[in-house]
Design an enzyme around this catalytic site. Structure first.
Site, short mmCIF file in Angstrom:
data_model
loop_
_atom_site.label_atom_id
_atom_site.label_comp_id
_atom_site.label_asym_id
_atom_site.label_seq_id
_atom_site.Cartn_x
_atom_site.Cartn_y
_atom_site.Cartn_z
N ARG A 236 0.94 -1.50 0.25
CA ARG A 236 0.02 0.12 -0.28
C ARG A 236 0.17 1.32 0.19
NH1 ARG A 236 -4.36 -2.16 -2.01
NH2 ARG A 236 -6.10 -3.09 -0.32
N ASP A 260 4.38 0.38 -7.61
CA ASP A 260 3.22 0.36 -7.50
C ASP A 260 1.78 0.99 -7.65
OD1 ASP A 260 1.75 -1.73 -9.78
OD2 ASP A 260 0.29 -2.78 -8.47
N GLU A 265 -2.63 8.49 -5.28
CA GLU A 265 -3.42 7.79 -7.11
C GLU A 265 -4.86 7.84 -7.28
OE1 GLU A 265 -3.78 3.65 -5.87
OE2 GLU A 265 -1.55 2.97 -5.19
N HIS A 284 -1.07 0.68 -9.97
CA HIS A 284 -1.42 -0.24 -9.24
C HIS A 284 -1.84 -1.46 -9.89
CE1 HIS A 284 -3.83 -0.34 -4.88
NE2 HIS A 284 -4.01 -1.34 -5.56
N SER A 286 0.29 -4.58 -10.23
CA SER A 286 0.70 -5.52 -9.91
C SER A 286 0.04 -7.08 -10.12
CB SER A 286 1.57 -5.52 -8.97
OG SER A 286 1.28 -5.20 -7.95
#
Length: 325
Positions: A236, A260, A265, A284, A286
Site C-alpha cells: 500500500r 506500484d 493515486e 496499481h 501488479s
C-alpha cells in the site's frame, strides 16, 4: 445466515464502475442491490445481510454505517481492507473477509520481473532504445542476491517461493518470527526490520496498511538500507513516506525503487517521481491479470455458498490486526 429464503446482498462499487461479472449466479439465489456512494448505500443497506465491496478505497460504508441493521458479513474483493477498518465495524460482530489468494502469484511474478529489470538494467535499455542509441554495459547477476520481504503473509510467501526458485535468498519480516519456514530462509520479527534492511539487496513491501505500518518506510528506514539496494512496493502506498523516499533517492541512500502503489493515486502528472531514471512505476496493477474481475466474483460466490449453508466463511480478517491471518 439470514432466516429469510432470499438473503439480501448489497454490492458496493466505485462510482462509475460497472457491475462485476458473474452476478447472474448470485441474483438467482439472493436479492442483489447495487450502491456506489454514501447516498445510494443509505438506501440499500437497510435489510442487507451481506456486502460485497469492490471499491478498496471507499469511505462510503463508514459514512452510512448507521443504516446497517441486519448486516452479518462483508467481503472485500481486494487483499487490503484498510478502508473498511473503521472503529464501528471493528467493534461490531460483522465478519469481514478478503480476496486473499487471488493476486498472490501474479504479484510475485511482478516482483521477480522488477528485480530482474533492475539487475539487467532494463530501464536504461528502454530509454536508450527510444533514443536509438547502442550502448553496451555489464549487468548484475541476480543469483545469490538477498531479498527482504516485509510482510510474510500469503503474498509474501509466493514472492519468497518465486525468487528462491530464481536463485535469490528470501528473508521475511513479520509480526511473528519463523525460523523453520519452508519458503523463507528465515522470517524475522518486526523489531528486527532495520537490522535486516542493512543486509538486503532488494526490499519488497508486501505488508498491509495498518496503523502500525503507515509511514513505516521513512528516512530512518532508508538510512538503514544499503546504497546499492532497491525498494519494491506492491503493498500500500502510505506504508512509504514519499517525501523521504525522494530524498533517499536524491541523496543516494538507495539505488532505485519500483512502485506500484502510492500515497496519492492517481499520481499527479507533475510529481517528481515521473522524471527519475532510477524509478519504475506502474498504476496499481501488479496483481491484475486477464480475467481477474471474474475470479474475484467466483471467489465470493464460493464463500457465499458456505455462508448460505451456515458454514464458516474462509479468508476471515482479524479486525484488530487489519488482515487475514
Amino acid at each position: 445466515m439470514s432466516t429469510r429464503n432470499r438473503p439480501v446482498v448489497t454490492v458496493l462499487t466505485a462510482p462509475g464502475e460497472s457491475e462485476p461479472p458473474g452476478m447472474g449466479a448470485l441474483k438467482a439465489r439472493a436479492e442483489v442491490r447495487f450502491a456506489c456512494d454514501e447516498q445510494t448505500l443509505q438506501k440499500t443497506l437497510p435489510g442487507t445481510d451481506v456486502m460485497m465491496v469492490t471499491d478498496f478505497r471507499t469511505e462510503a460504508l463508514a459514512a452510512a454505517w448507521g443504516c446497517a441493521d441486519r448486516l452479518k458479513w462483508i467481503h472485500a474483493t481486494s487483499a487490503g481492507v484498510d478502508a473498511l477498518m473503521f472503529p464501528e465495524l471493528i467493534d461490531s460482530e460483522v465478519v469481514v473477509t478478503n480476496a486473499r489468494g487471488i493476486f498472490d502469484r501474479t504479484i510475485a511474478e511482478y516482483v521477480l520481473c522488477t528485480i530482474l529489470m533492475f539487475a539487467k538494467d532494463f530501464p536504461r535499455s528502454l530509454r536508450l532504445q527510444l533514443e536509438h542509441r547502442w550502448q553496451h554495459r555489464d549487468a548484475e547477476r541476480a543469483e545469490g542476491k538477498q531479498v527482504l520481504v516485509v510482510g510474510a503473509g500469503s503474498i509474501g510467501r509466493q514472492i519468497a517461493r518465486l525468487v528462491r526458485a530464481a536463485g535469490l535468498n528470501p528473508h521475511g519480516v513479520a509480526r511473528t518470527p519463523r525460523y523453520d519456514d519452508p519458503d523463507f530462509i528465515a522470517v524475522h520479527g518486526n523489531e528486527h526490520l532495520h537490522e535486516q534492511l542493512a543486509l538486503a539487496d532488494f526490499v519488497v513491501i508486501a505488508t498491509p496498511l495498518t496503523p502500525q505500518t503507515e509511514g513505516l518506510f521513512d528516512r530512518k528506514a532508508f538510512a538503514a538500507m544499503r546504497p546499492s539496494a532497491r525498494l519494491i512496493n506492491i503493498g500500500r502506498g502510505p506504508v512509504v513516506n514519499t517525501a523521504d523516499l525522494l530524498a533517499a533517492l536524491e541523496n543516494g541512500d538507495i539505488a532505485g525503487a519500483a512502485l506500484d502503489v502510492f500515497e496519492e493515486e492517481p499520481l499527479p502528472a507533475d510529481h517528481p517521481l515521473w522524471e527519475r531514471d532510477d524509478v519504475i512505476m506502474t498504476p496499481h496493477m501488479s496483481g491484475d491479470f486477464i480475467g481477474w474481475h471474474r475470479a474475484l466474483t467466483d471467489q465470493f460466490l464460493e464463500n457465499f455458498d458456505r455462508w448460505h449453508r451456515g458454514q464458516d466463511v474462509f479468508n476471515q480478517v482479524d479486525k484488530k490486526l487489519g488482515y487475514a491471518r
